[in-house]
Design an enzyme around this catalytic site. Structure first.
Site, PDB file in Angstrom:
ATOM      1  NE  ARG A  75      -3.636  -2.444   2.267  1.00 32.75           N
ATOM      2  CZ  ARG A  75      -3.465  -3.600   2.339  1.00 32.75           C
ATOM      3  NH1 ARG A  75      -2.244  -4.204   2.369  1.00 32.75           N
ATOM      4  NH2 ARG A  75      -4.323  -4.497   2.104  1.00 32.75           N
ATOM      5  CG  HIS A 100      -1.155  -5.499  -4.237  1.00 29.90           C
ATOM      6  ND1 HIS A 100      -0.318  -5.432  -3.319  1.00 29.90           N
ATOM      7  CD2 HIS A 100      -1.911  -6.369  -3.628  1.00 29.90           C
ATOM      8  CE1 HIS A 100      -0.102  -6.215  -2.609  1.00 29.90           C
ATOM      9  NE2 HIS A 100      -1.011  -6.827  -2.584  1.00 29.90           N
ATOM     10  CG  HIS A 174       0.130 -11.583  -4.110  1.00 28.84           C
ATOM     11  ND1 HIS A 174      -0.646 -12.507  -3.378  1.00 28.84           N
ATOM     12  CD2 HIS A 174      -0.058 -10.239  -3.571  1.00 28.84           C
ATOM     13  CE1 HIS A 174      -1.255 -11.909  -2.206  1.00 28.84           C
ATOM     14  NE2 HIS A 174      -0.875 -10.545  -2.418  1.00 28.84           N
ATOM     15  CB  VAL A 175       3.475 -17.612  -5.421  1.00 27.58           C
ATOM     16  CG1 VAL A 175       4.672 -17.212  -4.572  1.00 27.58           C
ATOM     17  CG2 VAL A 175       3.160 -18.906  -5.559  1.00 27.58           C
ATOM     18  CE1 TYR A 176      -2.871 -14.957  -3.124  1.00 26.73           C
ATOM     19  CE2 TYR A 176      -3.216 -15.553  -0.789  1.00 26.73           C
ATOM     20  CZ  TYR A 176      -3.332 -14.583  -1.728  1.00 26.73           C
ATOM     21  OH  TYR A 176      -4.079 -13.280  -1.768  1.00 26.73           O
ATOM     22  CG  ASP A 246      -1.901  -8.490   5.266  1.00 29.45           C
ATOM     23  OD1 ASP A 246      -3.016  -8.007   5.312  1.00 29.45           O
ATOM     24  OD2 ASP A 246      -0.962  -8.382   4.617  1.00 29.45           O
ATOM     25  CD  GLU A 308       2.416 -10.435  -0.855  1.00 26.90           C
ATOM     26  OE1 GLU A 308       2.215  -9.344  -1.344  1.00 26.90           O
ATOM     27  OE2 GLU A 308       1.585 -11.079  -0.134  1.00 26.90           O
TER      28      GLU A 308
END
Ligand code: G6D
Length: 342
Positions: A75, A100, A174-176, A246, A308
């Site tokens: 942000r 983003h 932004h892989v999960y 986060d 990330e």
């Protein structure tokens, strides 16, 4: 290794491709929708979250699954920043802040690409011209995202960029991950190890409070490796505030001399992450709102975890957070490698 190019569906009149690479019992795929990593299969186990087609991927746009994120990750507080006395205002696409890269960020753009098929690796070079003023950012930015998959099951993502004006640039992927092989089981059984003495506390809106805090005695002390579930059972105001992680972790020495390790001990499976970036934002998919289906199954909170790598978010507005300014005609290059060990 072999690769094939298969259709990934049509979105808003544009046909997208999926580039699928096979390496023995591992399959990994990427798409030119957002220069994303889309699937990482070990046998039939899905190790990351992704989609069968571009239409479904658009449904998940608010979560940025596997997407290249840019021009900035994280942000920008109030969407405002200054460079050398010139003020800029970015679109506010998440409440009172910019998130983003904005409403038309890298994640849903159609990237051009070419493939280099080498003996030991296959490389997909995605490229994009992000016009001056796009999402409020100054400068015509020529960006490349180079995804490279190697026979040792390493996936590297390299970002390269130049701009014809001073601008901001802090990209990430932004892989999960969910190494259980199915998100039906949450990542609370995953062990996380990051060589980070400090982390960045955030406000409820996700923007940085403004300082770096010691991880000592907190749920963010993962220097020796800890189970996510155990960390979330600790009494920790920041975990409570965001209902999980986060947060940016500030990597010691400004880049990972010792890899970040995400593992599932009982499956003898882990991902080793090395990076030249100085922070890594860990997000544990704390909420699922709106509801989401991935690989045909409803998602639940803690379905996956992101790693990330980036400069600390909102660095332009916080002294001591590093540099996210890309100076005119100055090349940017950064690489992060995720190696699957099983
Ligand atoms: C939430 O705060 C988190 C972000 O960090 C994440 O990238 C996004 O979901 C997908 O907004």
């Amino acid at each position: 290794m072999k690769y094939s190019i298969i259709p990934y569906g049509t979105l808003n009149g544009i046909d997208y491709d999926l580039i699928q690479i096979n390496n023995k019992d591992v399959t990994i795929s990427f798409t030119n929708l957002g220069a994303r990593i889309n699937q990482w299969l070990l046998g039939s186990d899905n190790l990351i979250l992704g989609f069968d087609n571009s239409q479904d991927a658009q449904l998940g746009e608010g979560y940025y699954y596997g997407a290249s994120i840019g021009r900035i990750a994280g942000r920008i507080s109030a969407g405002s920043f200054s460079i050398d006395g010139t003020d800029y205002q970015l679109p506010l696409n998440e409440s009172e802040n910019h998130l983003h890269g904005g409403p038309n960020g890298f994640d849903l753009k159609r990237w051009d690409y070419e493939i280099n098929d080498k003996e030991e690796s296959i490389q997909i070079i995605f490229s994009l011209l992000d016009q001056d003023g796009e999402n409020g950012f100054p400068g015509n930015l020529k960006a490349q995202v180079i995804h490279t998959y190697s026979v040792d099951n390493s996936w590297s993502v390299t970002f390269k960029a130049t701009s014809d004006k001073d601008t901001l640039f802090n990209p990430t992927n932004h892989v999960y991950f969910n190494l259980n092989g199915s998100h039906a089981q949450t990542i609370l059984n995953h062990k996380l190890k990051i060589d980070a003495d400090t982390y960045v506390p955030v406000k409820v809106d996700g923007t940085p409070v403004g300082e770096l805090s010691s991880v000592e005695g907190t749920a963010f002390d993962v220097r020796e490796g800890k189970l996510i579930g155990d960390l979330f059972n600790m009494v920790d105001d920041q975990v409570k505030l965001k209902n999980g992680f986060d947060h940016p972790f500030v990597i010691n020495h400004g880049a990972s001399k010792t890899p970040i390790v995400l593992s599932v001990p009982e499956l003898q499976r882990h991902i080793e992450v090395s990076t030249d970036r100085d922070a890594v934002v860990v997000y544990t998919h704390n909420v699922v709102e709106p509801p989401m289906k991935i690989w045909g199954e409803e998602l639940q909170p803690y379905a996956a975890i992101t790693l990330e790598t980036q400069t600390i978010p909102d660095a332009i507005n916080h002294a001591g957070f590093g540099n996210d300014i890309l100076r005119k005609d100055t090349p940017f290059e950064s690489t992060t490698t995720y190696r699957l060990v099983y």
